[in-house]
Structures are given as structure tokens and as C-alpha cells.
Scaffold this motif. Structure first.
Motif, PDB file in Angstrom:
ATOM      1  N   LYS A 153       0.827  -1.199   0.000  1.00  0.00           N
ATOM      2  CA  LYS A 153       0.000   0.000   0.000  1.00  0.00           C
ATOM      3  C   LYS A 153       0.866   1.255   0.000  1.00  0.00           C
ATOM      4  N   TRP A 154       1.923   1.231   0.790  1.00  0.00           N
ATOM      5  CA  TRP A 154       2.834   2.381   0.829  1.00  0.00           C
ATOM      6  C   TRP A 154       3.483   2.602  -0.534  1.00  0.00           C
ATOM      7  N   ARG A 155       3.897   1.540  -1.218  1.00  0.00           N
ATOM      8  CA  ARG A 155       4.519   1.683  -2.536  1.00  0.00           C
ATOM      9  C   ARG A 155       3.517   2.227  -3.554  1.00  0.00           C
ATOM     10  N   TYR A 156       2.270   1.793  -3.453  1.00  0.00           N
ATOM     11  CA  TYR A 156       1.259   2.335  -4.368  1.00  0.00           C
ATOM     12  C   TYR A 156       1.032   3.815  -4.108  1.00  0.00           C
ATOM     13  N   ASN A 157       0.945   4.209  -2.851  1.00  0.00           N
ATOM     14  CA  ASN A 157       0.740   5.621  -2.525  1.00  0.00           C
ATOM     15  C   ASN A 157       1.891   6.484  -3.023  1.00  0.00           C
ATOM     16  N   ARG A 158       3.107   5.934  -2.986  1.00  0.00           N
ATOM     17  CA  ARG A 158       4.274   6.692  -3.419  1.00  0.00           C
ATOM     18  C   ARG A 158       4.373   6.790  -4.932  1.00  0.00           C
ATOM     19  N   THR A 159       4.049   5.699  -5.640  1.00  0.00           N
ATOM     20  CA  THR A 159       4.310   5.642  -7.081  1.00  0.00           C
ATOM     21  C   THR A 159       3.069   5.748  -7.946  1.00  0.00           C
ATOM     22  N   LYS A 160       1.909   5.388  -7.370  1.00  0.00           N
ATOM     23  CA  LYS A 160       0.648   5.291  -8.128  1.00  0.00           C
ATOM     24  C   LYS A 160       0.739   4.274  -9.262  1.00  0.00           C
ATOM     25  N   GLU A 180       0.020   0.840 -10.856  1.00  0.00           N
ATOM     26  CA  GLU A 180      -1.113  -0.045 -10.630  1.00  0.00           C
ATOM     27  C   GLU A 180      -0.711  -1.450 -10.194  1.00  0.00           C
ATOM     28  N   HIS A 181       0.512  -1.882 -10.542  1.00  0.00           N
ATOM     29  CA  HIS A 181       0.862  -3.250 -10.161  1.00  0.00           C
ATOM     30  C   HIS A 181       0.993  -3.399  -8.643  1.00  0.00           C
ATOM     31  N   TRP A 182       1.367  -2.339  -7.917  1.00  0.00           N
ATOM     32  CA  TRP A 182       1.379  -2.409  -6.459  1.00  0.00           C
ATOM     33  C   TRP A 182      -0.045  -2.543  -5.921  1.00  0.00           C
ATOM     34  N   GLN A 183      -0.970  -1.852  -6.552  1.00  0.00           N
ATOM     35  CA  GLN A 183      -2.380  -1.950  -6.147  1.00  0.00           C
ATOM     36  C   GLN A 183      -2.916  -3.352  -6.415  1.00  0.00           C
ATOM     37  N   ARG A 184      -2.577  -3.921  -7.585  1.00  0.00           N
ATOM     38  CA  ARG A 184      -3.040  -5.262  -7.908  1.00  0.00           C
ATOM     39  C   ARG A 184      -2.460  -6.287  -6.939  1.00  0.00           C
ATOM     40  N   ALA A 185      -1.178  -6.118  -6.597  1.00  0.00           N
ATOM     41  CA  ALA A 185      -0.556  -7.027  -5.631  1.00  0.00           C
ATOM     42  C   ALA A 185      -1.267  -6.926  -4.284  1.00  0.00           C
ATOM     43  N   TYR A 186      -1.604  -5.720  -3.876  1.00  0.00           N
ATOM     44  CA  TYR A 186      -2.311  -5.532  -2.606  1.00  0.00           C
ATOM     45  C   TYR A 186      -3.649  -6.258  -2.623  1.00  0.00           C
ATOM     46  N   TYR A 187      -4.434  -6.067  -3.661  1.00  0.00           N
ATOM     47  CA  TYR A 187      -5.775  -6.636  -3.686  1.00  0.00           C
ATOM     48  C   TYR A 187      -5.775  -8.150  -3.884  1.00  0.00           C
ATOM     49  N   PHE A 188      -4.725  -8.681  -4.490  1.00  0.00           N
ATOM     50  CA  PHE A 188      -4.638 -10.142  -4.572  1.00  0.00           C
ATOM     51  C   PHE A 188      -4.346 -10.723  -3.191  1.00  0.00           C
ATOM     52  N   TRP A 189      -3.367 -10.158  -2.475  1.00  0.00           N
ATOM     53  CA  TRP A 189      -2.949 -10.740  -1.210  1.00  0.00           C
ATOM     54  C   TRP A 189      -3.868 -10.384  -0.054  1.00  0.00           C
ATOM     55  N   GLY A 206       3.168 -19.006 -17.072  1.00  0.00           N
ATOM     56  CA  GLY A 206       3.321 -18.072 -18.185  1.00  0.00           C
ATOM     57  C   GLY A 206       3.015 -16.629 -17.854  1.00  0.00           C
ATOM     58  N   GLY A 207       2.595 -16.349 -16.643  1.00  0.00           N
ATOM     59  CA  GLY A 207       2.299 -14.978 -16.258  1.00  0.00           C
ATOM     60  C   GLY A 207       3.564 -14.150 -16.122  1.00  0.00           C
ATOM     61  N   ARG A 208       3.568 -12.969 -16.680  1.00  0.00           N
ATOM     62  CA  ARG A 208       4.713 -12.067 -16.581  1.00  0.00           C
ATOM     63  C   ARG A 208       4.274 -10.649 -16.211  1.00  0.00           C
ATOM     64  N   SER A 209       3.105 -10.511 -15.625  1.00  0.00           N
ATOM     65  CA  SER A 209       2.634  -9.180 -15.252  1.00  0.00           C
ATOM     66  C   SER A 209       3.492  -8.633 -14.118  1.00  0.00           C
ATOM     67  N   ASP A 210       3.466  -7.318 -13.966  1.00  0.00           N
ATOM     68  CA  ASP A 210       4.356  -6.669 -13.007  1.00  0.00           C
ATOM     69  C   ASP A 210       4.054  -7.055 -11.568  1.00  0.00           C
ATOM     70  N   ASP A 211       2.795  -7.326 -11.238  1.00  0.00           N
ATOM     71  CA  ASP A 211       2.496  -7.713  -9.860  1.00  0.00           C
ATOM     72  C   ASP A 211       3.059  -9.096  -9.534  1.00  0.00           C
ATOM     73  N   ILE A 212       3.196  -9.953 -10.540  1.00  0.00           N
ATOM     74  CA  ILE A 212       3.846 -11.248 -10.324  1.00  0.00           C
ATOM     75  C   ILE A 212       5.331 -11.040 -10.039  1.00  0.00           C
ATOM     76  N   THR A 263      13.040  -3.603 -14.064  1.00  0.00           N
ATOM     77  CA  THR A 263      12.183  -2.452 -14.346  1.00  0.00           C
ATOM     78  C   THR A 263      10.991  -2.403 -13.404  1.00  0.00           C
ATOM     79  N   THR A 264      10.468  -3.536 -13.004  1.00  0.00           N
ATOM     80  CA  THR A 264       9.309  -3.553 -12.126  1.00  0.00           C
ATOM     81  C   THR A 264       9.656  -2.965 -10.766  1.00  0.00           C
ATOM     82  N   ILE A 265      10.765  -3.381 -10.182  1.00  0.00           N
ATOM     83  CA  ILE A 265      11.106  -2.926  -8.837  1.00  0.00           C
ATOM     84  C   ILE A 265      11.385  -1.442  -8.829  1.00  0.00           C
ATOM     85  N   ARG A 266      11.874  -0.873  -9.921  1.00  0.00           N
ATOM     86  CA  ARG A 266      12.125   0.558  -9.963  1.00  0.00           C
ATOM     87  C   ARG A 266      10.837   1.360  -9.937  1.00  0.00           C
ATOM     88  N   ALA A 267       9.766   0.746 -10.451  1.00  0.00           N
ATOM     89  CA  ALA A 267       8.485   1.454 -10.462  1.00  0.00           C
ATOM     90  C   ALA A 267       7.949   1.658  -9.049  1.00  0.00           C
TER      91      ALA A 267
END
Length: 463
Positions: free
Chosen positions: A44-51, A53-62, A215-221, A459-463
Motif C-alpha cells: 500500500k505504501w509503494r502504491y501511494n508513493r508511485t501510483k 497499478e501493479h502495487w495496487q493489484r498485488a495488494y488486492y490479490f494478497w 506463463g504470467g509475466r505481469s508486473d504484480d507477479i 524495471t518492475t522494482i524501480r516502479a
């Protein structure tokens, strides 16, 4: 059950197995919700800082996994508490003046905090906004930590009881500070928090790797794998250090437990570390022993010639040796495997664009390894306290009720059947949610899903 068959069973042993089954099932789910709450705070903190969406998706999955774990933890905790009255009335009769308030503090300060704000975590973001939603997440995570604090305070006091006096066969508090912060409490609390962190780290890495293998390669993965393996790689050395400190504390306060854990029968200086053996409690020897000379004295006393008391100094007052001996080695073995896999995976995640198949599949296989290590450690601790329920104060036999064997046996079978079904269902639902998340992303927005060959970890972690 016939009277003849019933007479072959020990009612206290059945009662102990039943309580062990209940607490084993119960502890699985708080071990996830305790640390997962703080991982959700991080997402949640990472989403608030960066906006992003993959941080938001990770939050809502977990957060779905968190809610499921929380629900099963609550239900199994209620079932477990009933047994204090039905099977172990002597416990509350003797130490209820201490155990009762600590359990009440856990409910008042922790459980209500979690239950109150969980609904906002799950459904309230669009209604209360990001700021209040983040506060709710922090409060729920704080509630899980407070919960484990009070429970570990009570459990630790049962191992190292202080701050009380016995009056007419009942324990009465003389210092609540001594009771809460008893000699083993800091070590047990830290050990449990790190164990929860490792359980969650491998769960997140394993389930994310499962989606990756499919086969999933989305950023939240990608951030799931990276967060999980990095957290595991950092926590496992800390757990080894805390485990060493915990061992020194146990040696001071519960030397009989240490003797059983190490499989040492005779008091000796320069005691060996028994890597493997088959303890023979009847003849009080180890069979097929493989040992390293003086090593146990080194890591337990920090002196090659340090003295360790043997089990023969505690005849009649030491735990059953084999369960404690083997449970410790299972815990240590899983811990070393966690160390190797997390460091290997961490190196690939931080230095390579993609995970090799053997690494990702290893992470999937280790998804619930934290549960195995946790239960092995818990059995080491709790069986190692026998024959006492409260060390030096109350024996297990003194606390047990005289419940008919047919009633104990039938309820035990019912509990075991239900718990096996619920554990299988829980694991199935977790993997189902992972597959569903991949289908949703594939059918929803292709812009968030990379091809299997895209180098996305960095690239994902930098976001």
C-alpha cells in the motif's frame, strides 16, 4: 466404541493429541496473517508513493489471502479455547488468574482492532480514500502483532513462570510486568515474528512463482517474487541468530528440554552435536548415532568444553525424547533449505532478467514450507515442556479432566477429518485465486502483461 477397546487407550494421551491437533491447525493461519498484514502495508505504501497499478493489484490479490487466513484463524481459535474447559479444567483452576487476563487483553486490544478495520481494508478504499485506507491497513497489521504479543506472553510464562505466588493451590500475580516480560518472552516473540515473516515470504514467492511458471509475466507477479525472496533472504539469517539466543535462554531455564533436543543422556563437558540418531528412551541410549565432537557445547555454551546436563539428571522429569529430537532436526533442515533457495532465487531475481525453471519450480514447491518448519518448532517447544503444563508449577496430568475415552476418540476423529478437509480446501483456494488473477489480467488489460521473454524484474522494482 466397545469398553474393551476403549480401555486400551490412555484418555490423557487422547486429550493431548486432540489439543495438539487443534492448536496445530489454528497456528497455521495466524502465522500467515501476522506478517502478511505488514507486507500489505508495504504494498500500500509503494502504491501511494508511485501510483503504479501493479502495487495496487498485488495488494488486492494478497488481501484476499489475508481475509481467508484471518477467518480460519478466528474459527479454529474459538474451537481451541473450548478445550480449556472441557479437557483441561485444571489449567484455568490453577493459573486462571494469570492466563485469563492475558487472553482477555489479546481479545480486547488485538482481535477487536483487526476485526473492526478489516472491512475497511477489504471494501473501503473507494469510500474512505487512500489515506484512511492505508491507516486501516496499518491498524489491522498492528492488531495481528498485538495478538501474537499477548499469546506469546502467556505461552512464554508457562515455560518460564515468574511474578506470581501460589495461594491455596492457585497462582496469583505479584508483578504483571514480570509475568508479561518473563525471561523467555523476548526470544519467543521475536522468533515467532520472524517465523511468520518467513512463512509469508515463501508463500508470496511460491504463489507468484506458480503464476510465473504458468506463463504470467505481469508486473504484480514480478514484485511478488522479488518481495518474497528478498524478505526470505534477509529474515533467515536473523532467525538463525535469534534461534541461537533462544537456545541459550532455554539452556538456562529448561535444561531438560535442551538435553532432549540434543539427544544427550549423560552430563558431560565438550558435548557432541548429534546430527542423527534413533533415541532409545527405554535403554537411555542413542542408536545409529552420527555426531560431531564438542560442537553442541560450542553453540550452546560458546565454549568447546562447556558442560551440558544429560537426560539422566532429569529421570521422570524430562520430555519424551524422540519427538523433541526429530522435530528440532526437521525445523533446522527446513530452515537450511530456506536459506539456500532464498539466496539462490534472490541472486537470479536481482541480477538476471528471468528466473530459470528449476528456481521457479523450487519456489512453488516451497510455498507452504513455512508451515512445516513452524509446526516442527512448535512441537519442539511444547512437547519439550512435558511433563509440565506450566513449568515447575502444574503438570499435564494434574490439569487433565476425566473425559470418557469414547467421547475423546470420536471428537478427535471429527476434528482431524474436518481439519484435513479445511487445509486442503485452503490450499486449493489459494492456487485457484492465483489462476483466477492470471485469467482476469489476460482478459482485462493486455498492457500490463509482458511476454515470457521480457526482462521485467529490474524495471518492475524501480516502479
Amino acid at each position: 466404541m466397545s469398553a474393551e477397546l476403549a480401555s486400551t487407550f490412555d484418555p490423557m494421551l487422547l486429550a493431548r493429541i486432540q489439543f495438539a491437533a487443534n492448536i496445530s491447525f489454528h497456528i497455521l493461519f495466524p502465522s500467515i496473517s501476522i506478517a502478511l498484514g505488514w507486507v500489505l502495508v508495504f504494498f500500500k505504501w509503494r502504491y501511494n508513493r508511485t501510483k503504479a497499478e501493479h502495487w495496487q493489484r498485488a495488494y488486492y490479490f494478497w488481501v484476499k489471502i489475508f481475509a481467508l487466513s484471518f477467518a480460519l484463524g478466528v474459527v479454529s481459535g474459538i474451537t481451541m479455547s473450548f478445550q480449556f474447559g472441557t479437557n483441561w479444567p485444571g489449567f484455568m483452576e490453577t493459573v486462571g488468574n494469570i492466563a485469563g487476563p492475558l487472553l482477555a487483553y489479546e481479545i480486547l486490544t488485538a482481535f477487536f482492532l483487526e476485526a473492526t478495520f478489516l472491512g475497511i481494508m477489504l471494501f473501503g478504499q473507494k469510500r474512505v480514500g487512500d489515506r484512511l485506507h492505508t491507516i486501516a491497513t496499518v491498524l489491522v497489521a498492528s492488531g495481528t502483532t498485538l495478538s501474537v504479543f499477548w499469546i506469546i506472553a502467556l505461552n512464554s510464562w508457562m515455560h518460564t513462570p515468574v511474578g506470581f505466588e501460589m495461594i491455596n493451590g492457585q497462582a496469583h500475580a505479584t508483578s504483571w510486568l514480570q509475568i508479561i516480560f518473563n525471561p523467555s518472552m523476548p526470544y519467543r516473540f521475536t522468533h515467532m515474528m520472524l517465523a511468520s515473516g518467513l512463512t509469508v515470504a515463501f508463500l508470496i514467492a511460491g504463489i507468484s512463482a506458480y503464476r510465473y511458471v504458468r506463463g504470467g509475466r505481469s508486473d504484480d507477479i514480478q514484485i511478488g517474487i522479488k518481495t518474497g525472496v528478498t524478505l526470505a533472504a534477509v529474515l533467515i539469517p536473523l532467525q538463525i541468530l535469534v534461534g541461537d539466543l533462544h537456545g541459550l535462554n532455554t539452556l538456562q531455564h529448561q535444561p531438560a528440554k535442551i538435553a532432549a533436543m540434543e539427544g544427550i543422556w549423560e552430563t558431560q563437558q565438550g558435548a557432541p552435536a548429534v546430527l542423527f540418531a534413533i533415541p532409545d528412551q527405554k535403554n537411555r541410549v542413542n542408536k545409529a548415532e552420527i555426531a560431531i565432537p564438542k560442537l553442541a557445547s560450542l553453540y550452546l555454551t560458546h565454549d568447546l568444553n562447556g558442560e551440558l546436563k544429560g537426560l539422566n539428571d532429569f529421570v521422570g522429569k524430562h520430555p519424551p525424547v524422540a519427538p523433541v529430537f526429530f522435530a528440532l532436526r526437521i525445523m533446522v533442515g527446513i530452515g537450511l533449505l530456506m536459506l539456500a533457495i532464498s539466496w539462490l532465487a534472490c541472486w537470479f531475481v536481482w541480477h538476471k532478467p528471468a528466473l530459470p525453471a528449476f528456481v521457479s519450480r523450487s519456489l512453488v514447491a516451497m510455498s507452504f514450507s513455512g508451515w512445516i518448519a513452524l509446526l516442527a518448532g512448535w512441537y519442539t517447544t511444547e512437547i519439550g515442556r512435558q511433563p509440565y503444563l506450566v513449568q515447575g508449577v502444574l503438570t499435564t496430568a494434574e490439569a487433565a479432566a476425566k473425559v470418557p475415552v469414547p467421547m475423546l476418540a470420536s471428537s478427535l476423529v471429527m476434528y482431524l477429518t474436518l481439519y484435513i478437509f479445511l487445509i486442503i480446501s485452503y490450499i486449493s483456494v489459494v492456487f485457484y485465486l492465483a489462476r483466477k488473477a492470471d485469467r482476469t489480467e489476460s482478459n482485462g488489460s493486455t498492457a500490463t502483461v509482458s511476454t515470457p521473454t521480457t526482462p521485467t524484474f529490474t524495471t518492475t522494482i524501480r516502479a
